[in-house]
Enzyme design. Structure first.
Site, PDB file in Angstrom:
ATOM      1  N   GLU A  90      19.424  17.607  41.598  1.00 22.64           N
ATOM      2  CA  GLU A  90      20.770  18.046  41.254  1.00 22.64           C
ATOM      3  C   GLU A  90      20.745  19.445  40.666  1.00 22.64           C
ATOM      4  O   GLU A  90      19.808  19.825  39.976  1.00 22.64           O
ATOM      5  CB  GLU A  90      21.379  17.099  40.212  1.00 22.64           C
ATOM      6  N   CYS A 114      12.861  10.103  27.661  1.00 26.10           N
ATOM      7  CA  CYS A 114      13.873  10.188  26.602  1.00 26.10           C
ATOM      8  C   CYS A 114      14.930   9.109  26.823  1.00 26.10           C
ATOM      9  O   CYS A 114      15.453   8.962  27.929  1.00 26.10           O
ATOM     10  CB  CYS A 114      14.505  11.572  26.579  1.00 26.10           C
ATOM     11  N   GLU A 158      10.875  18.037  33.171  1.00 31.53           N
ATOM     12  CA  GLU A 158      10.395  18.801  32.016  1.00 31.53           C
ATOM     13  C   GLU A 158       9.697  20.059  32.534  1.00 31.53           C
ATOM     14  O   GLU A 158       8.622  19.977  33.142  1.00 31.53           O
ATOM     15  CB  GLU A 158       9.427  17.941  31.196  1.00 31.53           C
ATOM     16  N   SER A 212      14.339  20.627  22.653  1.00 26.62           N
ATOM     17  CA  SER A 212      15.088  19.378  22.457  1.00 26.62           C
ATOM     18  C   SER A 212      14.495  18.628  21.269  1.00 26.62           C
ATOM     19  O   SER A 212      13.464  17.978  21.390  1.00 26.62           O
ATOM     20  CB  SER A 212      15.010  18.515  23.725  1.00 26.62           C
ATOM     21  N   CYS A 331      22.389  15.666  33.547  1.00 27.31           N
ATOM     22  CA  CYS A 331      21.234  15.642  34.441  1.00 27.31           C
ATOM     23  C   CYS A 331      20.828  14.213  34.791  1.00 27.31           C
ATOM     24  O   CYS A 331      20.738  13.348  33.943  1.00 27.31           O
ATOM     25  CB  CYS A 331      20.057  16.408  33.829  1.00 27.31           C
TER      26      CYS A 331
END
Length: 353
Positions: A90, A114, A158, A212, A331
């Site tokens: 995406e 996560c 990541e 993050s 996301c």
């Protein structure tokens, strides 16, 4: 066959010399590609024998646009892109007064786990190549017929888990011969792979690093981010200070606010003490709710209180403006939704019986 989008100018010049061609042909070829000419036959100043060599050795790898979803709220456009191996990623186009910004993916899926993120639910499938990362900008730019001036590596994956390909992408995307997007207009978001933060710092790039964080303590961070079991907050902040000293660039700390998990006044006070004195900025993110978990976004009052407390500690704070909420723009949400839909349709049509 080699994807030309994986090549830097110097690499293509070297290939030309190794294959009996003049090095300057590399510059000509890349100039055509980044002007939007993808067919070798249409590169008018390239001799026919070299055109044939290019056809035999190279391709220009662009993903196929599977779906485009446009928000009725703010005009944000989400692109579901497909590669030849069947994998989907995406990209999200956001329009601002200062220009067009794109959020791109660096991996198919994500291995970081996560708890509040949709892109990591089924794990990492594979890394994207340099050219595949770059191609997201190119295909969206072609689609809207407008220049993209800002890039955020904050989609699925990541970036520092795909370090070499991402570093090469940063070199190419900012080069004058390519897309010429200035490094100060590029943001790289990481959940905190400490050794790679040091490596990135030593590159002394002018990009913005976004970390993050999402919690002020190791115990709380471990509850929502498995990476916290590998690297403590103390190690991360030490790496961030090193990055600041090497680059003289302010770091952005991202903090996803989750109701009754990390959004209390005491959380805000502890975070303020933790970051006080650092060259940093905190971006508060109302969490995107997904059906795969029970996390809920914080109330407007809780977000405002959290922000005010940080400001009272001398921390610069913004609250991210939610964009594309009506099109699953966070996301991983669209890719997962599309795959689930295809599986359901396949079962209904008997393809999985």
């Amino acid at each position: 066959m080699n994807n030309l989008l994986d090549f830097t100018l110097e690499e293509l010049k070297a290939w030309m010399k190794e294959n009996g061609e003049s090095a300057f042909r590399g510059q000509q070829i890349l100039s055509w590609i980044y002007k939007g000419v993808k067919e070798f036959d249409n590169m008018k100043n390239i001799p026919k024998p070299l055109v044939q060599k290019l056809k035999e050795n190279f391709f220009v790898g662009l993903p196929k646009i599977i779906e485009v979803y446009k928000s009725n709220i703010d005009g944000t456009e989400k692109f579901l892109l497909g590669f030849k191996d069947g994998n989907l990623i995406e990209s999200v186009l956001m329009r601002y007064k200062h220009g067009n910004s794109i959020c791109i993916s660096t991996q198919v899926g994500c291995a970081m786990g996560c708890k509040f993120c949709a892109s990591t639910i089924e794990g990492k499938v594979r890394n994207l190549t340099t050219g595949e990362i770059l191609s997201q900008i190119m295909v969206v730019q072609d689609y809207i017929n407008e220049r993209i001036s800002n890039v955020v590596l904050m989609g699925s994956g990541e970036p520092l888990d795909n370090y070499n390909n991402v570093i090469k992408f940063l070199e190419i995307v900012s080069a004058e011969y390519a897309l010429n997007i200035g490094q100060r207009h590029i943001t790289l978001s990481t959940c905190g792979i400490v050794p790679k933060i040091y490596e990135l710092a030593d590159k002394e790039l002018s990009i913005t690093l976004a970390l993050s964080l999402h919690a002020f303590s190791n115990d709380k961070r471990k509850e929502i981010m498995p990476i916290a079991n590998r690297y403590s907050i103390e190690e991360i902040l030490e790496a961030c200070r090193y990055y600041i000293n090497k680059t003289n660039r302010r770091i952005t700390f991202e903090y996803a606010l989750v109701k009754d998990v990390n959004d209390g006044r005491e959380d805000a006070k502890a975070l303020g003490k933790l970051l006080k004195g650092m060259l940093c900025h905190v971006n508060l993110i109302p969490v995107n709710e997904i059906k795969e978990n029970t996390y809920k976004r914080s109330s407007k009052k809780a977000i405002e209180d959290f922000s005010e407390i940080l400001k009272n500690h001398g921390i610069e704070v913004t609250t991210r403006r939610e964009m594309g909420s009506d099109i699953n723009a966070a996301c991983g949400q669209l890719r997962r939704s599309y795959i689930n839909t295809q599986e359901i349709e396949g079962e209904q049509n008997g393809r999985f019986s």
